[in-house]
Design an enzyme around this catalytic site. Structure first.
Site, short mmCIF file in Angstrom:
data_model
loop_
_atom_site.label_atom_id
_atom_site.label_comp_id
_atom_site.label_asym_id
_atom_site.label_seq_id
_atom_site.Cartn_x
_atom_site.Cartn_y
_atom_site.Cartn_z
N TYR A 280 4.96 7.07 -9.24
CA TYR A 280 5.43 7.32 -7.86
C TYR A 280 5.95 8.74 -7.72
O TYR A 280 5.57 9.48 -6.80
CB TYR A 280 6.52 6.30 -7.52
CG TYR A 280 7.20 6.50 -6.20
CD1 TYR A 280 6.54 6.25 -5.00
CD2 TYR A 280 8.53 6.93 -6.13
CE1 TYR A 280 7.18 6.42 -3.78
CE2 TYR A 280 9.17 7.10 -4.92
CZ TYR A 280 8.49 6.85 -3.75
OH TYR A 280 9.12 7.02 -2.54
N1 LIG Z 1 12.00 2.90 -0.40
C1 LIG Z 1 12.72 3.99 -0.55
O1 LIG Z 1 13.92 3.94 -0.88
C2 LIG Z 1 12.08 5.33 -0.29
C3 LIG Z 1 12.83 6.48 -0.49
C4 LIG Z 1 12.26 7.73 -0.18
C5 LIG Z 1 10.98 7.78 0.33
N2 LIG Z 1 10.25 6.65 0.49
C6 LIG Z 1 8.88 6.78 1.06
O2 LIG Z 1 8.95 6.75 2.45
C7 LIG Z 1 7.65 6.40 2.97
C8 LIG Z 1 7.78 5.45 4.13
O3 LIG Z 1 8.64 4.38 3.80
P1 LIG Z 1 8.53 2.98 4.59
O4 LIG Z 1 9.70 2.18 4.19
O5 LIG Z 1 8.22 3.22 6.03
O6 LIG Z 1 7.23 2.42 3.85
P2 LIG Z 1 6.39 1.09 4.16
O7 LIG Z 1 7.08 0.24 5.15
O8 LIG Z 1 6.02 0.51 2.83
O9 LIG Z 1 5.09 1.68 4.87
C9 LIG Z 1 4.02 2.19 4.16
C10 LIG Z 1 2.78 1.91 4.98
O10 LIG Z 1 1.64 2.40 4.25
C11 LIG Z 1 0.59 1.53 4.57
N3 LIG Z 1 -0.51 1.51 3.64
C12 LIG Z 1 -0.46 1.29 2.30
N4 LIG Z 1 -1.72 1.26 1.81
C13 LIG Z 1 -2.55 1.46 2.86
C14 LIG Z 1 -3.95 1.54 2.99
N5 LIG Z 1 -4.78 1.41 1.96
N6 LIG Z 1 -4.48 1.77 4.22
C15 LIG Z 1 -3.67 1.89 5.30
N7 LIG Z 1 -2.32 1.81 5.24
C16 LIG Z 1 -1.79 1.60 4.03
C17 LIG Z 1 1.20 0.15 4.59
O11 LIG Z 1 0.35 -0.68 5.33
P3 LIG Z 1 0.59 -2.27 5.51
O12 LIG Z 1 1.68 -2.38 6.56
O13 LIG Z 1 -0.72 -2.74 5.97
O14 LIG Z 1 1.02 -2.78 4.17
C18 LIG Z 1 2.55 0.42 5.23
O15 LIG Z 1 2.51 0.16 6.61
C19 LIG Z 1 6.86 5.86 1.79
O16 LIG Z 1 5.93 6.83 1.38
C20 LIG Z 1 7.92 5.68 0.72
O17 LIG Z 1 7.38 5.88 -0.56
C21 LIG Z 1 10.77 5.43 0.20
#
Ligand SMILES: NC(=O)c1ccc[n+]([C@@H]2O[C@H](COP(=O)([O-])OP(=O)(O)OC[C@H]3O[C@@H](n4cnc5c(N)ncnc54)[C@H](OP(=O)(O)O)[C@@H]3O)[C@@H](O)[C@H]2O)c1
Length: 218
Positions: free
Chosen positions: A131
């Site tokens: 990641y």
């Molecule tokens: N979690 C943490 O603490 C944290 C901290 C810093 C940064 N981040 C980053 O912040 C970003 C956004 O976070 P978030 O919470 O909004 O993430 P999220 O809810 O997991 O959203 C990610 C989206 O990517 C989509 N996706 C994944 N594979 C795909 C594919 N093959 N085709 C089309 N869409 C696809 C998912 O689609 P589906 O809805 O269809 O599954 C989901 O809607 C991410 O990159 C994450 O890594 C996270």
């Protein structure tokens, strides 16, 4: 502006769409499943289908048609699959940036993660290392892309209500931040050309979002 949001059904993205609408923009949510359409249209987004892993740059460019900016907010998610860090977080970003160029879109805002340029702690698992590498490499590629990029690197995301108060800057230390506050920063960044070519850490703080973005852009 018409703003293409890659990962348009993501949790941050779904908070971003209404903010873009309120600011007079048209969000274009790129999603992989037809059943995701109604909820997104209900908050004012136009919906287009795109599978980040299966589709190629030409398909991304077609999905970006008529758009003025791209937000990359996709991620492989917490499924413990290291390969999807590469195919979604890295290659999805690379294809998005290449497709933005093909589509004639210069503005590109990327959601990354805090501290990904630092070495991964000894003993960190394979998935975490994948990641961090994916986010690090995606950001480096975007910075070298020639696009008008901004990289936002949030700390640990929470689902608490947005506070409107953040800490944003190059050296801001780790902390939590609400997804709503991340969405607010993305919306503010899109409205400020002076944020181009900036990369910031983002955590919860005590500065109103607009002031934090203005201050960090100087
Ligand atoms: N979690 C943490 O603490 C944290 C901290 C810093 C940064 N981040 C980053 O912040 C970003 C956004 O976070 P978030 O919470 O909004 O993430 P999220 O809810 O997991 O959203 C990610 C989206 O990517 C989509 N996706 C994944 N594979 C795909 C594919 N093959 N085709 C089309 N869409 C696809 C998912 O689609 P589906 O809805 O269809 O599954 C989901 O809607 C991410 O990159 C994450 O890594 C996270």
């Amino acid at each position: 502006m018409r703003v293409a949001v890659v990962g348009g059904h993501g949790q941050i993205a779904r908070l971003l769409h209404p903010l873009l609408v309120a600011a007079g923009h048209q969000p274009v949510a790129l999603v992989r499943r037809e059943e995701q359409r109604p909820a997104l249209e209900a908050v004012g987004a136009e919906v287009r289908l795109l599978d980040i892993e299966d589709d190629d740059v030409a398909a991304f460019a077609a999905a970006f048609r008529d758009c003025d900016a791209v937000v990359f907010s996709a991620g492989g998610g917490p499924d413990g699959n290291a390969a999807r860090k590469r195919t979604v977080d890295l290659e999805g970003s690379l294809k998005s940036a290449a497709a933005a160029s093909v589509a004639g879109i210069s503005r590109f805002v990327q959601v990354s993660a805090i501290d990904v340029d630092r070495p991964v702690a000894a003993g960190a698992g394979e998935v975490w290392a994948a990641y961090v590498a994916a986010k690090r490499d995606a950001d480096a590629a975007l910075r070298a892309s020639g696009l008008d990029w901004t990289v936002v690197r949030p700390g640990r995301l929470t689902d608490e209500p947005a506070t409107g108060l953040v800490s944003l800057g190059v050296d801001v230390p780790r902390g939590d931040v609400t997804r709503g506050d991340v969405a607010a920063v993305l919306a503010a960044v899109l409205d400020r050309p002076e944020t181009v070519h900036h990369q910031w850490n983002l955590v919860g703080g005590d500065v109103p979002v607009d002031a934090a973005v203005a201050r960090a852009s100087v």
